[in-house]
Design a protein around this motif. Structure first.
Motif, PDB file in Angstrom:
ATOM      1  N   GLY A 199      -0.849  -7.098   6.717  1.00  0.00           N
ATOM      2  CA  GLY A 199      -0.258  -6.494   7.897  1.00  0.00           C
ATOM      3  C   GLY A 199       0.326  -5.739   9.050  1.00  0.00           C
ATOM      4  N   ARG A 200       1.004  -4.535   7.716  1.00  0.00           N
ATOM      5  CA  ARG A 200       1.372  -3.394   8.219  1.00  0.00           C
ATOM      6  C   ARG A 200       0.844  -2.692   8.965  1.00  0.00           C
ATOM      7  NH1 ARG A 200       7.320  -2.276   5.256  1.00  0.00           N
ATOM      8  NH2 ARG A 200       8.830  -4.789   6.367  1.00  0.00           N
ATOM      9  N   TYR A 201      -0.637  -2.537   7.200  1.00  0.00           N
ATOM     10  CA  TYR A 201      -1.533  -1.532   7.389  1.00  0.00           C
ATOM     11  C   TYR A 201      -2.092  -1.747   9.186  1.00  0.00           C
ATOM     12  CZ  TYR A 201      -5.421   1.062   6.091  1.00  0.00           C
ATOM     13  OH  TYR A 201      -6.569   1.895   6.170  1.00  0.00           O
ATOM     14  N   ARG A 202      -2.375  -3.577   9.012  1.00  0.00           N
ATOM     15  CA  ARG A 202      -3.807  -4.088  10.227  1.00  0.00           C
ATOM     16  C   ARG A 202      -2.772  -2.899  11.642  1.00  0.00           C
ATOM     17  NH1 ARG A 202      -4.025  -8.908   7.611  1.00  0.00           N
ATOM     18  NH2 ARG A 202      -6.463  -8.301   6.446  1.00  0.00           N
ATOM     19  N   LYS A 203      -1.357  -3.271  11.524  1.00  0.00           N
ATOM     20  CA  LYS A 203      -0.317  -3.168  13.065  1.00  0.00           C
ATOM     21  C   LYS A 203      -0.522  -1.436  13.055  1.00  0.00           C
ATOM     22  CE  LYS A 203       3.383  -4.671  15.261  1.00  0.00           C
ATOM     23  NZ  LYS A 203       4.849  -5.055  15.349  1.00  0.00           N
ATOM     24  N   HIS A 204      -0.035  -0.814  11.725  1.00  0.00           N
ATOM     25  CA  HIS A 204       0.867   0.791  12.034  1.00  0.00           C
ATOM     26  C   HIS A 204      -0.013   1.349  11.761  1.00  0.00           C
ATOM     27  CE1 HIS A 204       4.387  -0.835  13.423  1.00  0.00           C
ATOM     28  NE2 HIS A 204       4.606  -2.046  13.216  1.00  0.00           N
TER      29      HIS A 204
ATOM     30  N   PRO B 112      -1.736   3.581   8.199  1.00  0.00           N
ATOM     31  CA  PRO B 112      -0.688   4.563   6.737  1.00  0.00           C
ATOM     32  C   PRO B 112       0.174   4.849   7.332  1.00  0.00           C
ATOM     33  CG  PRO B 112      -3.180   5.965   7.312  1.00  0.00           C
ATOM     34  CD  PRO B 112      -3.087   4.719   8.408  1.00  0.00           C
ATOM     35  N   ALA B 113       1.310   4.928   8.368  1.00  0.00           N
ATOM     36  CA  ALA B 113       2.623   4.500   8.814  1.00  0.00           C
ATOM     37  C   ALA B 113       3.477   4.110   8.089  1.00  0.00           C
ATOM     38  CB  ALA B 113       2.722   5.365  10.067  1.00  0.00           C
ATOM     39  N   GLY B 114       2.166   2.440   8.049  1.00  0.00           N
ATOM     40  CA  GLY B 114       3.927   1.605   7.806  1.00  0.00           C
ATOM     41  C   GLY B 114       3.831   1.395   6.919  1.00  0.00           C
ATOM     42  N   MET B 115       4.102   2.183   5.935  1.00  0.00           N
ATOM     43  CA  MET B 115       3.013   2.391   4.333  1.00  0.00           C
ATOM     44  C   MET B 115       4.361   2.652   3.956  1.00  0.00           C
ATOM     45  SD  MET B 115       0.272   0.374   3.436  1.00  0.00           S
ATOM     46  CE  MET B 115       1.082  -0.675   4.715  1.00  0.00           C
ATOM     47  N   GLN B 116       5.476   3.430   4.565  1.00  0.00           N
ATOM     48  CA  GLN B 116       7.158   4.190   4.226  1.00  0.00           C
ATOM     49  C   GLN B 116       8.021   2.880   4.421  1.00  0.00           C
ATOM     50  OE1 GLN B 116       6.476   7.042   3.150  1.00  0.00           O
ATOM     51  NE2 GLN B 116       4.513   6.499   3.512  1.00  0.00           N
ATOM     52  N   ASP B 117       9.001   2.681   3.640  1.00  0.00           N
ATOM     53  CA  ASP B 117       9.864   1.889   4.041  1.00  0.00           C
ATOM     54  C   ASP B 117      10.956   2.011   5.059  1.00  0.00           C
ATOM     55  OD1 ASP B 117       9.902   1.177   1.008  1.00  0.00           O
ATOM     56  OD2 ASP B 117      10.740   2.681   0.611  1.00  0.00           O
TER      57      ASP B 117
ATOM     58  N   THR C 247       4.655   2.231  -4.895  1.00  0.00           N
ATOM     59  CA  THR C 247       5.107   3.352  -3.972  1.00  0.00           C
ATOM     60  C   THR C 247       3.997   3.160  -2.518  1.00  0.00           C
ATOM     61  OG1 THR C 247       3.405   4.859  -4.837  1.00  0.00           O
ATOM     62  CG2 THR C 247       4.700   4.500  -6.001  1.00  0.00           C
ATOM     63  N   PRO C 248       4.924   4.387  -1.732  1.00  0.00           N
ATOM     64  CA  PRO C 248       3.634   3.963  -0.635  1.00  0.00           C
ATOM     65  C   PRO C 248       1.797   4.185  -1.370  1.00  0.00           C
ATOM     66  CG  PRO C 248       5.452   5.659  -0.218  1.00  0.00           C
ATOM     67  CD  PRO C 248       5.672   4.658  -1.758  1.00  0.00           C
ATOM     68  N   THR C 249       1.825   5.298  -2.041  1.00  0.00           N
ATOM     69  CA  THR C 249       0.357   5.384  -1.738  1.00  0.00           C
ATOM     70  C   THR C 249      -0.456   4.128  -2.390  1.00  0.00           C
ATOM     71  OG1 THR C 249       1.283   7.845  -2.242  1.00  0.00           O
ATOM     72  CG2 THR C 249      -0.942   7.058  -3.283  1.00  0.00           C
ATOM     73  N   GLY C 250       0.455   3.205  -3.430  1.00  0.00           N
ATOM     74  CA  GLY C 250      -0.271   2.400  -3.644  1.00  0.00           C
ATOM     75  C   GLY C 250      -0.124   0.803  -3.168  1.00  0.00           C
ATOM     76  N   ARG C 251       1.058   0.897  -1.731  1.00  0.00           N
ATOM     77  CA  ARG C 251       1.010  -0.071  -0.891  1.00  0.00           C
ATOM     78  C   ARG C 251      -0.156   0.219   0.050  1.00  0.00           C
ATOM     79  NH1 ARG C 251       6.701   1.837   0.925  1.00  0.00           N
ATOM     80  NH2 ARG C 251       7.913   0.515  -1.069  1.00  0.00           N
ATOM     81  N   LEU C 252      -0.617   1.650   0.297  1.00  0.00           N
ATOM     82  CA  LEU C 252      -2.206   2.095   1.096  1.00  0.00           C
ATOM     83  C   LEU C 252      -3.816   1.824   0.419  1.00  0.00           C
ATOM     84  CD1 LEU C 252      -2.501   3.169   3.583  1.00  0.00           C
ATOM     85  CD2 LEU C 252      -3.381   5.268   2.303  1.00  0.00           C
ATOM     86  N   ARG C 253      -3.542   1.853  -1.039  1.00  0.00           N
ATOM     87  CA  ARG C 253      -4.146   1.191  -1.257  1.00  0.00           C
ATOM     88  C   ARG C 253      -4.079   0.120  -1.816  1.00  0.00           C
ATOM     89  NH1 ARG C 253      -3.055   5.201  -6.675  1.00  0.00           N
ATOM     90  NH2 ARG C 253      -3.984   7.154  -6.464  1.00  0.00           N
ATOM     91  N   LEU C 254      -3.635  -0.622  -2.182  1.00  0.00           N
ATOM     92  CA  LEU C 254      -3.763  -2.066  -2.195  1.00  0.00           C
ATOM     93  C   LEU C 254      -4.132  -2.807  -0.554  1.00  0.00           C
ATOM     94  CD1 LEU C 254      -1.155  -4.933  -3.193  1.00  0.00           C
ATOM     95  CD2 LEU C 254      -2.014  -4.979  -0.730  1.00  0.00           C
TER      96      LEU C 254
END
Length: 317
Positions: free
Chosen positions: A46-51, A53-58, A9-16
Motif C-alpha cells: 500500500g505504501r508503494y502504491r501511494k509513495h 520507493p520513498a515509502g519504503m523508509q521507516d 530492510t528498505p531494499t527487501g520491502r521494495l522487492r516485496l
C-alpha cells in the motif's frame, strides 16, 4: 534505519512491494516468500502504491497530536531560567512546578547540554581540542602536595595526632609535563617551584620524551612567576621549544594537566593511607608506569597514553 529484529530492510520491502504491485503476486504468496505476515505485506504494498520507493523508509513513531505536551510558554521559561541562572533539571523543576524528568526532556529537546559540559563562568558549551600528533603541545604545571610525616598523618592517626606530626614536614612540588595528544605524562617530586627548578625540569622532561620518540614543539604553562622569567624563556629557546601561556584567570586552557593532577591525587596520593612520605614516594613510579602503559584513558577512547605514541607500547615490557 530498521530496528535489529526487523525481517525486512528498505531494499527487501521494495522487492516485496514490486512483486505485489508490478508483478501481480497475491499478498499471501509474497508474504510467504519474504517470510512476513499477510498484514505486513499489505502495508508495504500500500505504501508503494501511494509513495513509490520513498515509502519504503521507516517513519517516525511520534504521534501527530500530543495533548499533554508541556505548553510552549512553559518550555520557554525553563530554557530562559537555564540560560540566565545555569541550573539543572531538579532546580528548574522546583521553580516551574514540573517534574525534573520533564525539565530534562525540555533541555534535551532544545539542544542544551548538561551543566558538566558547560563552562562555569559563561554557561557556554566547553570547546574541547586535541593536537594532532605527539609533541605538538605539552602542558606543564606544578601541584603542591603536603608531605606525610613519619608515623602517618591525619588519615592514619586522626586529626589531632596528625596535626602534631605534621609540624615541619613541608610540601612536595609535583612538576608534570603532559603531552596533549597522547596524554603521556612525566612527573618529578621537586623541593620548590622556582624558575631554575622549573627550567631544569623542562630540560629533563624534554630528554625523557625524546627517548620515547616525542620531540616537544610547544610548551603551555600558566602565568606563574617562574614561567614568565628569562630563565624559562632562555631554556625553551635553547631546547628549540616555543613557549605558550594561558590567558589570565583561565585555568581551563591548561585543563589536561590539571585533570591529570586530580587523577594523580585520587589514584596515588590519597588512594590509601601511607605511614610516611617515603612510602608514598616509593609507590609513585609503579603508579605512573601503570598510568602511561596500562590504564585506559577515557579522554582518548579508552586507549592507553603509550598506545598513541608510535611503537612505544610495543617496546614496553
Amino acid at each position: 534505519m530498521p530496528h535489529r529484529n526487523a525481517p525486512l530492510t528498505p531494499t527487501g520491502r521494495l522487492r516485496l512491494a514490486r512483486c505485489v504491485v508490478a508483478d501481480g503476486w497475491p499478498l499471501r504468496r509474497a508474504a510467504e516468500r519474504f517470510q512476513v505476515s499477510h498484514t505486513t505485506a499489505a502495508r508495504w504494498a500500500g505504501r508503494y502504491r501511494k509513495h513509490g520507493p520513498a515509502g519504503m523508509q521507516d517513519r517516525s513513531s511520534r504521534p501527530h497530536h500530543q495533548p499533554h505536551r508541556t505548553p510552549d510558554a512553559l518550555e520557554e521559561r525553563v530554557v530562559r531560567l537555564r540560560r540566565e541562572h545555569r541550573i539543572g533539571p531538579v532546580r528548574l523543576a522546583a521553580r516551574t512546578g514540573i517534574a525534573a524528568s520533564t525539565a530534562h526532556r525540555i533541555l534535551v529537546r532544545h539542544g542544551l547540554p548538561a551543566l558538566a559540559a558547560c563552562d562555569r563562568a559563561t554557561g557556554e558549551p566547553v570547546r574541547r581540542y586535541e593536537r594532532s600528533r605527539p609533541g605538538e603541545l605539552v602542558h606543564v604545571d606544578v601541584k603542591k602536595l603536603g608531605r606525610i610525616p613519619d608515623g602517618g598523618g591525619h588519615r592514619t592517626q586522626g586529626r589531632a595526632e596528625g596535626r602534631r606530626n605534621r609540624t615541619g614536614t613541608g610540601y612536595a612540588f609535583l612538576h608534570t609535563a603532559l603531552d596533549d595528544h597522547s596524554r603521556l605524562a612525566y612527573t618529578e617530586d621537586l623541593p620548590d617551584e622556582t624558575a631554575p627548578t622549573c627550567a631544569a625540569f623542562l630540560t629533563r622532561a624534554t630528554s625523557w620524551f625524546a627517548e620515547r620518540g616525542v620531540a616537544i614543539e610547544r610548551v603551555l604553562t600558566d602565568n606563574a612567576w617562574a614561567y614568565t622569567k628569562n630563565t624559562w624563556r632562555d631554556t625553551c629557546r635553547d631546547l628549540g621549544i616555543s613557549p605558550r601561556w594561558t590567558r589570565p584567570w583561565r585555568p581551563q586552557t591548561n585543563g589536561k594537566v590539571e585533570r591529570f593532577h586530580r587523577t594523580l591525587l585520587d589514584e596515588w596520593a590519597y588512594h590509601r593511607p601511607y605511614t610516611s612520605d617515603s612510602e608514598r614516594q616509593a609507590a609513585f613510579p609503579d603508579w605512573l608506569d601503570w598510568y602511561n602503559y596500562h590504564r585506559p584513558h577515557t579522554g582518548i577512547g579508552g586507549h592507553t597514553p603509550a598506545s598513541r605514541v608510535t611503537n612505544l607500547s610495543g617496546q614496553h615490557t
